[in-house]
Design an enzyme around this catalytic site. Structure first.
Site, PDB file in Angstrom:
ATOM      1  N   GLY A  32       0.825  -1.209   0.000  1.00 23.77           N
ATOM      2  CA  GLY A  32       0.000   0.000   0.000  1.00 23.77           C
ATOM      3  C   GLY A  32       0.856   1.254   0.000  1.00 23.77           C
ATOM      4  O   GLY A  32       1.979   1.250  -0.502  1.00 23.77           O
ATOM      5  N   CYS A  33       0.333   2.289   0.589  1.00 21.79           N
ATOM      6  CA  CYS A  33       0.989   3.598   0.597  1.00 21.79           C
ATOM      7  C   CYS A  33       2.432   3.504   1.086  1.00 21.79           C
ATOM      8  O   CYS A  33       2.692   3.038   2.190  1.00 21.79           O
ATOM      9  CB  CYS A  33       0.200   4.553   1.490  1.00 21.79           C
ATOM     10  SG  CYS A  33       1.003   6.151   1.689  1.00 21.79           S
TER      11      CYS A  33
END
Length: 197
Positions: A32-33
């Site tokens: 993810g981020c």
């Protein structure tokens, strides 16, 4: 004579730094981020640096806007430069798993799309075997029922993200904490893995 001694000292320092640099290794992870993946690794002794960036795609020099749109094939990822004499790749894998949701393909927490897929990008056959072994061990002993979908794939070209993304959690701590909380990252990690110790 002083010049000769000084020249010898400079040469020895350059050789030492070259040897040290050649002994360092890279590990690359996607969960993810990338803002949220630098911090857990930066805290570990033996980690020299972390770099947010893009890997696993087909376009050279991708921009954040292009990767975010989902058309380049890249995953937001973090490249970890580490000293294997101080910290092992297995230890990095443990930290990776504990900071990812391995049950969601093409998604991590509130971020959705192939650019947020969970993946371990190995740099050599040893890393591949260790990553596969850690995934197998997790499948045998996991604390959750859902299947593990994290990819284990060969690392391709890693493109560092724009400078404003690097060390975002340090440069913009309030915005980082707000994003992390609103994304439900820590809540989901606790649900999957139990309370972080």
């Amino acid at each position: 004579m002083k010049r000769i001694i000084l020249l010898m000292m400079v040469t020895m320092m350059a050789m030492t730094s070259h040897v040290q640099a050649s002994e360092l290794e890279h590990a690359t992870f996607a969960a993810g981020c990338f803002w949220c993946m630098e911090h857990p690794f930066d805290e570990l002794p033996g980690v020299i640096s972390t770099t947010s960036g893009y890997t696993g795609g087909h376009k050279d020099h991708p921009t954040y806007e292009e990767v975010s749109a989902g058309g380049t094939g890249h995953a937001e990822s973090v490249d970890v430069l580490f000293d294997p004499k101080i910290i092992s790749y297995q230890q990095l894998l443990s930290v990776y798993w504990r900071n990812s949701d391995p049950t969601t393909p093409n998604r991590q927490f509130c971020d959705v799309g192939t650019q947020y897929r969970p993946a371990i990008f190995y740099h050599n056959e040893t890393q591949k075997k260790l990553a596969e072994a850690s995934k197998h061990a997790l499948e045998q002993n996991k604390p959750f029922a859902a299947p593990i979908v994290t990819e284990i794939v060969a690392a391709g070209r890693f493109w560092p993200a724009e400078e404003y993304h690097q060390n975002f959690y340090l440069k913009n701590p309030l915005r980082y904490k707000f994003y992390r909380y609103n994304c439900g990252r820590d809540q989901r990690l606790e649900q999957l893995w139990g309370e972080h110790k």
